[in-house]
Design a protein around this motif. Structure first.
Motif, short mmCIF file in Angstrom:
data_model
loop_
_atom_site.label_atom_id
_atom_site.label_comp_id
_atom_site.label_asym_id
_atom_site.label_seq_id
_atom_site.Cartn_x
_atom_site.Cartn_y
_atom_site.Cartn_z
N CYS A 149 0.86 -1.10 0.03
CA CYS A 149 -0.01 0.20 0.05
C CYS A 149 0.72 1.22 0.05
O CYS A 149 1.92 1.40 0.54
N LEU A 186 -1.93 -1.15 -3.86
CA LEU A 186 -3.04 -0.28 -3.20
C LEU A 186 -2.55 1.07 -3.04
O LEU A 186 -1.57 1.48 -2.39
N MET A 226 -3.49 4.69 -2.01
CA MET A 226 -4.50 5.50 -1.03
C MET A 226 -4.66 6.82 -1.69
O MET A 226 -3.80 7.71 -2.06
N PRO A 240 -5.09 7.74 5.44
CA PRO A 240 -5.65 6.60 5.92
C PRO A 240 -6.11 7.06 7.20
O PRO A 240 -5.30 7.72 7.76
N GLU A 268 -4.97 -1.26 -7.23
CA GLU A 268 -6.18 -0.79 -6.42
C GLU A 268 -6.00 0.54 -6.05
O GLU A 268 -4.96 1.17 -5.70
N ASP A 278 -8.13 3.42 -3.23
CA ASP A 278 -8.98 3.35 -2.03
C ASP A 278 -9.05 4.80 -1.51
O ASP A 278 -7.92 5.44 -1.04
N GLY A 279 -10.12 5.35 -0.97
CA GLY A 279 -10.34 6.57 -0.70
C GLY A 279 -11.25 7.95 -1.73
O GLY A 279 -10.56 7.91 -2.71
N CYS A 304 -10.19 6.99 -12.06
CA CYS A 304 -9.37 5.96 -11.53
C CYS A 304 -9.06 4.74 -12.54
O CYS A 304 -7.92 4.47 -12.89
N LEU A 333 -11.44 -1.05 -7.19
CA LEU A 333 -11.79 0.29 -6.52
C LEU A 333 -12.59 -0.22 -5.04
O LEU A 333 -13.39 -1.11 -5.15
N VAL A 334 -12.15 0.64 -4.11
CA VAL A 334 -12.50 0.49 -3.00
C VAL A 334 -13.52 1.59 -2.63
O VAL A 334 -12.98 2.81 -2.52
N ALA A 335 -14.69 1.23 -2.29
CA ALA A 335 -15.60 2.62 -1.88
C ALA A 335 -16.37 2.48 -0.59
O ALA A 335 -16.62 1.03 -0.50
N GLY A 336 -16.16 3.16 0.33
CA GLY A 336 -16.58 3.23 1.66
C GLY A 336 -17.74 3.81 2.07
O GLY A 336 -19.14 3.59 1.62
#
Length: 119
Positions: A18, A39, A41, A45, A77, A79-80, A90, A98-101
């Motif tokens: 990461c 990953l 960011m 984080p 990847e 994230d954020g 992206c 893709l990381v989606a929170g």
């Protein structure tokens, strides 16, 4: 470290690294042929709901170019701050995962949100 990545692989898992926003793409260079995923960011984080850092896109592109030379199967990847608008940016810059929170959990229709960012 390289030894840790090799140990992870020896145990049958897929090693990954990461990169925080302040870490340059070049920091990953010694590990590119040892990882299954990198990953990037696009926020600092620690907590959700931060704004997407568009200035991470050159890092993403650079990593994809480096990976294409030594480890094209490695997943890239992000994230954020991933939402319906930033997901496309992206992907255009080399991201495959893709990381989606917050955007996912706050979406009125979660299944529709997933379909939207998959496009």
């Amino acid at each position: 470290t390289l030894a840790a990545l090799e140990r992870i692989a020896a145990l049958g898992a897929k090693p990954a690294i990461c990169l925080k926003p302040g870490t340059p793409a070049e920091a990953a260079k010694p590990y590119l042929d040892k990882v299954a995923m990198i990953l990037v960011m696009t926020v600092e984080p620690g907590f959700g709901g931060q704004s997407f850092m568009y200035d991470m896109m050159p890092k993403l592109r650079s990593l994809r170019q480096m990976l294409d030379q030594v480890n094209p199967a490695c997943l890239l990847e992000v994230d954020g701050g991933v939402d319906k608008n930033t997901a496309q940016v992206c992907k255009e810059n080399g991201a495959e995962v893709l990381v989606a929170g917050s955007a996912y959990f706050n979406a009125p229709e979660r299944k529709a949100f997933i379909k939207l960012i998959e496009q």
